[in-house]
Enzyme design. Structure first.
Site, PDB file in Angstrom:
ATOM      1  CB  CYS A  99      14.512   7.902   8.254  1.00  0.00           C
ATOM      2  SG  CYS A  99      15.427   6.639   7.405  1.00  0.00           S
TER       3      CYS A  99
ATOM      4  CE  LYS B 115      -1.088   2.696   3.182  1.00  0.00           C
ATOM      5  NZ  LYS B 115      -0.809   3.976   2.496  1.00  0.00           N
TER       6      LYS B 115
ATOM      7  CD  GLU C 163      11.160  12.175  12.003  1.00  0.00           C
ATOM      8  OE1 GLU C 163      10.093  11.638  12.339  1.00  0.00           O
ATOM      9  OE2 GLU C 163      11.971  11.643  11.220  1.00  0.00           O
TER      10      GLU C 163
HETATM   11  P1  NAD Z   1       3.513   8.440   8.323  1.00  0.00           P
HETATM   12  O1  NAD Z   1       3.774   7.698   9.580  1.00  0.00           O
HETATM   13  O2  NAD Z   1       2.617   9.611   8.373  1.00  0.00           O
HETATM   14  O3  NAD Z   1       2.860   7.450   7.221  1.00  0.00           O
HETATM   15  C1  NAD Z   1       3.505   6.263   6.825  1.00  0.00           C
HETATM   16  C2  NAD Z   1       2.488   5.316   6.208  1.00  0.00           C
HETATM   17  O4  NAD Z   1       1.544   4.920   7.198  1.00  0.00           O
HETATM   18  C3  NAD Z   1       1.677   5.894   5.062  1.00  0.00           C
HETATM   19  O5  NAD Z   1       1.591   4.910   4.052  1.00  0.00           O
HETATM   20  C4  NAD Z   1       0.307   6.168   5.683  1.00  0.00           C
HETATM   21  O6  NAD Z   1      -0.735   6.030   4.763  1.00  0.00           O
HETATM   22  C5  NAD Z   1       0.208   5.112   6.751  1.00  0.00           C
HETATM   23  N1  NAD Z   1      -0.531   5.505   7.965  1.00  0.00           N
HETATM   24  C6  NAD Z   1      -0.648   6.746   8.483  1.00  0.00           C
HETATM   25  N2  NAD Z   1      -1.302   6.702   9.661  1.00  0.00           N
HETATM   26  C7  NAD Z   1      -1.596   5.397   9.894  1.00  0.00           C
HETATM   27  C8  NAD Z   1      -2.244   4.707  10.967  1.00  0.00           C
HETATM   28  N3  NAD Z   1      -2.705   5.353  12.036  1.00  0.00           N
HETATM   29  N4  NAD Z   1      -2.374   3.364  10.879  1.00  0.00           N
HETATM   30  C9  NAD Z   1      -1.880   2.696   9.818  1.00  0.00           C
HETATM   31  N5  NAD Z   1      -1.238   3.298   8.770  1.00  0.00           N
HETATM   32  C10 NAD Z   1      -1.102   4.630   8.814  1.00  0.00           C
HETATM   33  O7  NAD Z   1       4.943   8.828   7.725  1.00  0.00           O
HETATM   34  P2  NAD Z   1       5.287   9.760   6.465  1.00  0.00           P
HETATM   35  O8  NAD Z   1       5.001  11.175   6.812  1.00  0.00           O
HETATM   36  O9  NAD Z   1       4.731   9.193   5.218  1.00  0.00           O
HETATM   37  O10 NAD Z   1       6.871   9.548   6.385  1.00  0.00           O
HETATM   38  C11 NAD Z   1       7.795  10.251   7.149  1.00  0.00           C
HETATM   39  C12 NAD Z   1       8.237   9.472   8.366  1.00  0.00           C
HETATM   40  O11 NAD Z   1       8.819   8.235   7.973  1.00  0.00           O
HETATM   41  C13 NAD Z   1       9.310  10.185   9.155  1.00  0.00           C
HETATM   42  O12 NAD Z   1       9.007  10.078  10.522  1.00  0.00           O
HETATM   43  C14 NAD Z   1      10.580   9.425   8.822  1.00  0.00           C
HETATM   44  O13 NAD Z   1      11.596   9.483   9.804  1.00  0.00           O
HETATM   45  C15 NAD Z   1      10.050   8.040   8.675  1.00  0.00           C
HETATM   46  N6  NAD Z   1      10.944   7.178   7.927  1.00  0.00           N
HETATM   47  C16 NAD Z   1      11.635   6.233   8.621  1.00  0.00           C
HETATM   48  C17 NAD Z   1      12.522   5.412   7.962  1.00  0.00           C
HETATM   49  C18 NAD Z   1      13.319   4.383   8.700  1.00  0.00           C
HETATM   50  O14 NAD Z   1      13.994   3.601   8.082  1.00  0.00           O
HETATM   51  N7  NAD Z   1      13.269   4.349  10.025  1.00  0.00           N
HETATM   52  C19 NAD Z   1      12.694   5.543   6.577  1.00  0.00           C
HETATM   53  C20 NAD Z   1      11.965   6.507   5.892  1.00  0.00           C
HETATM   54  C21 NAD Z   1      11.082   7.328   6.592  1.00  0.00           C
END
Ligand code: NAD
Length: 468
Positions: free
Chosen positions: A269, A161, A368
Site C-alpha cells: 500500500c 479473520k 490503484e
Molecule cells: P480486499 O479489500 O479485497 O480484501 C481485504 C479483506 O476484506 C479480505 O480479508 C477479504 O476477505 C475481506 N473482504 C472482501 N470484500 C469484503 C466485503 N465486501 N465486506 C467485508 N469484508 C470483505 O483487499 P486485498 O486485495 O486483500 O488487499 C489489497 C488492498 O489492500 C489494496 O487496495 C491495498 O492498497 C490495501 N492495503 C492497504 C493498506 C493500508 O495500510 N492502507 C495496507 C495493506 C494493503
C-alpha cells in the site's frame, strides 16, 4: 477448536499455482463460538494486571524470533514475495509486539490534584471487550499485528479473520500465541471471505473492528460497522506519487524509486505508482529506472537471487495486464513491458512495467493497480506536482526526492498524504508511530500502531473524587 465446515478454501502458491493448503470457510456456528469464547474470556482477561498481560507478548516475541525463518517461508509460500521481503515483514511484525509490550506506560491515564478544594480528578483507560480484524493478503503476518498485540495488551480479547488468500502465517502465529501462554479465548481465528467479515461486523458482541484492504471495501466495511454501533478504523487502498526534483541525488533516487515501485511486485500500500518528474529531472530518472528495472530478476521468491516474486493470483495478473493494455490504449508510451516475463514459469508473474508520457487524466494515473507498473509524468514546477497529487482520491503516501530543504518542507507541509517521504521511497512508519492514511485511504480517526492503537482499544473514564 475444529471448524464444523464442509466448505474448504484452497490456498495456492502464486509462484507455481499449486494448492499448498486448505483453510476452512468458517460457518456461522464457528464464528459464534469464537465470539462467545472471546466474550466470556474478556471478563477475566481484563482483570489480569497489564504487567502480566504483557508477559505473554514477551514470550510471543521470543517465539517469533525463534521461528522467523519458518514464518518467512510461510509468507513466501502463500503470498509469493521473496524470502528477504518476508524476513523484512517479520521484523515489522515483531516490532509491533515490542511496542505493545510498553502498555503499562502507554495505557496510563492522567490526573490533577485539587481541581477544586479537596477534590481530585483523574482519567483511567479501560479495555472495551471483543475486537475483530480483517486484513488484506499483501502483508499477511504483519498487518494483523498493527492491532492485535495492542488490543490484547490493553485487556481486550481478539478475533482475526485472515485474508482467505493468505491464511497460513497468521494460523502459525496463533499457534505460537498458544505456546506463549495466551489463555484460551484471548486470541481467536476464523477463516473465510466476505460473509465471515460481515458476520463479525454485524455481531453486537463485538466492540470494534480494524480493517485493512481496498478503499471500496474499506468504505463499505466502515459504514456497516458504524451502523452497528462499533468503533471502526478502516485503512484503504493507495495511489502513491513520487516527486523527483531536478536537484535530487539521482543515483539514490533511482534506487529508491525502483524499490518502491517493484518491491513486493508492487503489492504494497506504500508502493510508488507514479513518478512526477519536475523539469530536467525527467530524462535522468526515467532512463535510470528503466535501465535498472530491465535487470530485476523475476521468479519464485524462494530461489536465491530472485528480486521480484509473482502477484497474488491469476485474477490479479489479469487485472494488472488489463491496466497495461489500457495505458497503451489511452496513449501512454510503454517503455518497459512486463507481460510474460522471463523466469515467469507457471506462476502468476508480471515483470517491471514502465510507462512514460502519462497524463493525470489517464486511468493508470488515477486507479490503484496494485502490481509492478510505474507511470512517469512531467510537471513544470513543485507547485504543479503538488496540485496534481491533490487531484488523486487516495492519500496513503507521497514522497519527494530533492536536495532542497525548502522544497522538502514545502512538500511535506502541503501534500495531503498520511505518510510522507523525503528522499525515501517507502515511507513506512515504525511501530512507535501510527500508520496514517488520508482521503479515501482511511476511514476513521484513530489508526493502527502505537498510541493511536492504545486509544482505539481503550475508553477513557474520568473520576472526580472527594473524601470527607
Ligand atoms: P480486499 O479489500 O479485497 O480484501 C481485504 C479483506 O476484506 C479480505 O480479508 C477479504 O476477505 C475481506 N473482504 C472482501 N470484500 C469484503 C466485503 N465486501 N465486506 C467485508 N469484508 C470483505 O483487499 P486485498 O486485495 O486483500 O488487499 C489489497 C488492498 O489492500 C489494496 O487496495 C491495498 O492498497 C490495501 N492495503 C492497504 C493498506 C493500508 O495500510 N492502507 C495496507 C495493506 C494493503
Amino acid at each position: 477448536m475444529e471448524s464444523s465446515t464442509s466448505d474448504w478454501i484452497d490456498v495456492t502458491n502464486p509462484a507455481n499455482g499449486e494448492v499448498i493448503a486448505r483453510a476452512p470457510s468458517s460457518t456461522g456456528n464457528d464464528v459464534d463460538d469464537a465470539i462467545s469464547a472471546a466474550e466470556s474470556t474478556f471478563n477475566s482477561w481484563r482483570l489480569v494486571p497489564a504487567v502480566d498481560r504483557t508477559q505473554v507478548l514477551f514470550r510471543l516475541k521470543a517465539l517469533m524470533e525463534e521461528h522467523v525463518e519458518d514464518l518467512s517461508a510461510a509468507i513466501t509460500a502463500e503470498n509469493g514475495k521473496t524470502l528477504d521481503e518476508s524476513r523484512g515483514e517479520m521484523r515489522r511484525t515483531i516490532e509491533n509486539v515490542e511496542v505493545a509490550i510498553g502498555v503499562p506506560s502507554l495505557m496510563m491515564g492522567s490526573n490533577l490534584e485539587n481541581v477544586s478544594t479537596g477534590i481530585d480528578e483523574y482519567a483511567v483507560r479501560q479495555p472495551l471487550g471483543v475486537f475483530g480484524m480483517v486484513p488484506p493478503f499483501n502483508f499477511p503476518a504483519m498487518v494483523p499485528m498493527w492491532f492485535m498485540p495492542y488490543a490484547i495488551a490493553c485487556g481486550n480479547t481478539y478475533i482475526i479473520k485472515p485474508s482467505e488468500q493468505t491464511p497460513l502465517s497468521q494460523a502459525r502465529i496463533a499457534e505460537l500465541a498458544v505456546e506463549s501462554g495466551f489463555p484460551p479465548g484471548v486470541l481467536n481465528i476464523v477463516h473465510g471471505g466476505r460473509s465471515v467479515s460481515e458476520a463479525l461486523l454485524d455481531d453486537p458482541r463485538i466492540a470494534g473492528i480494524s480493517f485493512v484492504g481496498s478503499s471500496s471495501v474499506a468504505l463499505e466495511v466502515y459504514r456497516r460497522g458504524t451502523a452497528a454501533g462499533k468503533r471502526m478504523q478502516c485503512q484503504g487502498g493507495a495511489k502513491n506519487y513520487l516527486v523527483v526534483m531536478p536537484d535530487a541525488s539521482m543515483e539514490e533516487t533511482v534506487d529508491n524509486v525502483l524499490g518502491s515501485a517493484f518491491g513486493a511486485a508492487g503489492q504494497r500500500c506504500l508502493a510508488g505508482s507514479v513518478v512526477v518528474a519536475v523539469g530536467e529531472a525527467h530524462e535522468a530518472v526515467t532512463n535510470g529506472v528503466v535501465e535498472a528495472a530491465k535487470s530485476v530478476k523475476v521468479g519464485d521468491g524462494t530461489r536465491p537471487g530472485t528480486e521480484m516474486g509473482p502477484v497474488i493470483s491469476a485474477a490479479s495478473r489479469d487485472r494488472v495486464t488489463n491496466y497495461i493494455e489500457q495505458g497503451v490504449e489511452e496513449g501512454a508510451t510503454l517503455l518497459l513491458d512486463g507481460r510474460n516475463p522471463d523466469g515467469g514459469d507457471s506462476g502468476y508473474f508480471v515483470g517491471p512495467t514502465i510507462f512514460d508520457d502519462v497524463d493525470p487524466s489517464m486511468t493508470i494515473a488515477r486507479e490503484e493497480i496494485f502490481g509492478p507498473v510505474l507511470s512517469v509524468m512531467r510537471a513544470g514546477s513543485l507547485d504543479e506536482a503538488i496540485e496534481t497529487i491533490d487531484q488523486v482520491p487516495y492519500g496513503n503516501m507521497a514522497s519527494i526526492f530533492t536536495s532542497s530543504g525548502r522544497d522538502a518542507r514545502e512538500f511535506s507541509s502541503r501534500v495531503r498524504a498520511g505518510n510522507v517521504g523525503v528522499n525515501i521511497g517507502v515511507a513506512a512508519p515504525m511501530a512507535f508511530f501510527h500508520f496514517g492514511g488520508m482521503k479515501e485511504s482511511f476511514y476513521g480517526d484513530l489508526h493502527g500502531q502505537a498510541r493511536d492503537a492504545i486509544n482505539f482499544f481503550t475508553e477513557e473514564k474520568i473520576i472526580v473524587e472527594r473524601w470527607f
